[in-house]
Design an enzyme around this catalytic site. Structure first.
Site, mmCIF file in Angstrom:
data_model
loop_
_atom_site.group_PDB
_atom_site.id
_atom_site.type_symbol
_atom_site.label_atom_id
_atom_site.label_comp_id
_atom_site.label_asym_id
_atom_site.label_seq_id
_atom_site.Cartn_x
_atom_site.Cartn_y
_atom_site.Cartn_z
ATOM 1 N N SER A 184 1.025 -1.390 0.030
ATOM 2 C CA SER A 184 -0.061 0.196 -0.289
ATOM 3 C C SER A 184 0.898 1.568 0.059
ATOM 4 O O SER A 184 1.822 1.298 0.294
ATOM 5 C CB SER A 184 -1.116 -0.264 1.487
ATOM 6 N N LYS A 185 0.560 1.918 -0.159
ATOM 7 C CA LYS A 185 0.858 3.434 -0.726
ATOM 8 C C LYS A 185 1.300 4.158 0.375
ATOM 9 O O LYS A 185 2.441 5.147 0.862
ATOM 10 C CB LYS A 185 0.235 4.256 -1.824
ATOM 11 N N ARG A 186 0.619 4.191 1.523
ATOM 12 C CA ARG A 186 1.512 4.791 2.820
ATOM 13 C C ARG A 186 2.546 4.348 3.394
ATOM 14 O O ARG A 186 3.115 4.815 4.355
ATOM 15 C CB ARG A 186 0.322 4.721 4.044
ATOM 16 N N LYS A 187 2.602 2.621 3.083
ATOM 17 C CA LYS A 187 4.004 1.839 4.082
ATOM 18 C C LYS A 187 5.118 1.595 2.285
ATOM 19 O O LYS A 187 6.271 1.039 3.039
ATOM 20 C CB LYS A 187 3.661 0.452 3.807
ATOM 21 N N ASP B 247 -2.210 12.927 -3.654
ATOM 22 C CA ASP B 247 -2.181 12.007 -4.275
ATOM 23 C C ASP B 247 -3.574 11.964 -5.095
ATOM 24 O O ASP B 247 -3.616 10.983 -6.526
ATOM 25 C CB ASP B 247 -2.818 10.513 -3.336
#
Length: 515
Positions: free
Chosen positions: A288-291, A443
């Site tokens: 995922s883009k957060r991680k 984003d």
RNA sequence: GACCCCAUCGUCUAGUCCGGCCUAGGACAAUGGCCCUUCAAGCCAUGAACACCGGUUCGAAUCCGGUUGGGGUCGCCA
């Protein structure tokens, strides 16, 4: 039963009864293999709702390799049935990124082909007419439930064993249904799943997988806006496009029985199912883009070589041999078989990818590296974008490189601006939340021109009730690790959305972690 | 919570289908050393895993069952 022989090639759906003598069985198997070899058609079906995703490249790679291995075709189809979120810009970015990693397709929206159009938004009539058949046969029905009712229903079902649609409209009389539809009442169309028994499917990598039908709810096929959902569009298109093998991410496995049922009620033969393991974050959750950076554009901007990325993706869940991990696309095609897949979800590791990239980079000769550098950021185009930002500040040419260093770097060290990052009236958490929140805003910010960025920043400042000037300074330091820079929004525009978002996120996390 | 999938070093994996060749191999990362004016690269070395319990078997990382753990799905998103 399932255990024996699964995931090692020996698994083939279809008749293998003990009725035929061995040599005949072998002959039949051979024939079947040849037939399959001649007819392989696979597809990648990205949804143009955001950045080109590394997972898309991963799945595309295996589709591509499988197709080429068997002399088949690889189709690119755009799943843009989400009208609110699909953008032409995202579609273009996805095609560009896929081409950048070195993949090409035999049919697609840009090059056409015999089964077009390859954009689902242009195929609406097909879904409409197909779904009409299902409604006529009773395999599907109109549902008039409102979004509010569905939300209530879900809230009520919370914690229960079944949380899907309760089937309220399934009992609506046909005449009544026709009447309400004719009167203009909004509706969706749902698939009438069997309420008893089980649906089984054979996954190439796992063998037989079975689901109790009571666990599967009546999937929406057609939305209120008349557009199909993924489930319908994907089945109709795969059938019409002659797709023989559906190679997709494992997250689809649990909705596959719905697709199996759709093939059944349409009277079509289903493709072979192959569900690939999911790429993971370091904590094993779905990437995922957060991680993790997930945009292919980030990898390009960060100076990864496409062939290294592709090679690395090829080692995710697949191996060419026990002691080997470097291989070209051509070598992967040559050696490819799904028998060499492992199903544990592979952690996408930037460190290992970087090591592999190093190998590829160093294998180039000097002028090879020079030309890669030019393609990356040392080309005229990029340099020319930099000049307006420094021309008022530069006195001698020897100042250019030190002055523009931040435009050629990747991740930055924020130690030099540590004390300025968190103003006296702010906590570290304020600043981190601000930065991370702004990244979320960016984003969805596809227009990265300086004017659009300034508007977005001002809007965000207002949203979080910060003085714009303060936000600008924090963003400046996060994006550049400096307090004095060329004009902020011009700088961000030149850096590009991938580098900017990466730096802002990293800075936010850095600030949060700092004691 | 229900359903589905998965399970070898920290990470990617080989080996698992057809049990013995596995005192479990390779790579990344880590650590130490060699080389070197320095750093990097390179080379050498070290530590590091079959989740657990039971069963089958002369023999199990490999087959079977259970447990535990992880993941996914449960959207008018794909």
């Amino acid at each position: 039963m399932i255990g024996a022989g699964r995931r090692r090639g020996t698994h083939r759906p279809g008749g293998s009864g003990p009725l035929l003598p061995g040599f005949l069985l072998t002959a039949v198997a051979r024939l079947r293999t040849v037939a399959a070899t001649m007819s392989v058609r696979v597809r990648i079906a990205p949804s143009p709702t955001g950045d080109p995703h590394v997972g898309t490249a991963y799945i595309a790679l295996f589709n591509y390799v499988f197709a080429k291995k068997h002399g088949g075709q690889f189709v690119l189809r755009i799943e843009d049935t989400d009208r609110a979120r699909s953008t032409a810009d995202s579609e273009a970015a996805i095609l560009r990124a896929l081409r950048w990693v070195g993949l090409s397709w035999d049919e697609g929206p840009d090059i056409g082909g015999p089964h077009g159009p390859y954009r689902q938004s242009e195929r609406s009539e097909m879904y409409q007419s197909e779904v009409a058949k299902l409604v006529a046969s009773g395999a599907a029905y109109r549902c008039f439930c409102t979004a509010e009712r569905l939300a209530e229903m879900r809230a009520l079902a919370k914690g229960k064993s079944f949380v899907g649609y309760d089937g309220k409209c399934r009992g609506v009389d046909r005449n009544e249904s026709d009447g309400r539809a004719a009167a203009g009442e909004p509706f969706v169309v749902r698939l009438a799943m069997p309420k008893t028994g089980e649906t089984t499917l054979v996954d190439r990598l796992r063998g037989e997988v079975r689901f109790e039908n009571t666990q599967i709810d009546d999937q929406i096929l057609l939305k209120t806006d008349g557009f199909p959902t993924y489930h319908l569009a994907n089945v109709v298109d795969d059938h019409r496009m002659g797709i023989t093998h559906v190679i997709r991410a494992e997250e689809w496995l649990s909705s596959t029985p719905k697709h199996v049922e759709l093939y059944k009620v349409f009277g079509w033969s289903a493709p072979e199912w192959i569900h690939m393991p999911l790429l993971r974050n370091a904590d094993k959750s779905k990437i995922s883009k957060r991680k993790n950076p997930v945009s292919l554009d980030y990898y390009r901007a960060a100076g990864f070589l496409p062939e290294a990325l592709l090679n690395y993706l090829g080692t995710m869940g697949w191996s060419i041999a026990g002691d080997r991990e470097k291989f070209t696309l051509a070598e992967m095609i040559e050696a490819f078989t799904f028998d060499r897949m492992s199903l544990g979800g592979p952690v996408f590791d930037l460190v290992k990818l970087s090591a592999m990239n190093a190998d590829y980079l160093r294998a180039l000769d000097d002028s090879g590296i020079v030309s890669r550098l030019r393609e990356w950021r040392l080309g005229d185009d990029y340099l020319r974008q930099l000049v307006p930002l420094v021309r008022q500040r530069i006195q001698r040419m020897d100042e250019f490189v030190p002055m523009t260093e931040l435009f050629f770097s990747g991740d930055l060290d924020y130690t030099p601006v540590a004390k300025d990052l968190v103003a006296k009236n702010r906590t570290a958490k304020d600043v981190a939340d601000c930065l991370l929140g702004f990244v979320e805003a960016l984003d969805v910010q596809r227009d990265f021109s300086h004017a659009a960025l300034e508007a977005a920043a001002r809007a965000f400042a207002e949203k979080i009730a910060w003085d714009p000037k303060e936000l600008f300074m924090v963003v400046r330091m996060a994006a550049t690790a400096r307090k004095a820079t060329p004009p902020l929004f011009e700088t961000l525009a030149v850096l590009g959305r991938d580098l900017v978002r990466r730096r802002l996120r990293l800075c936010g996390e850095w600030v949060k972690r700092r004691p």
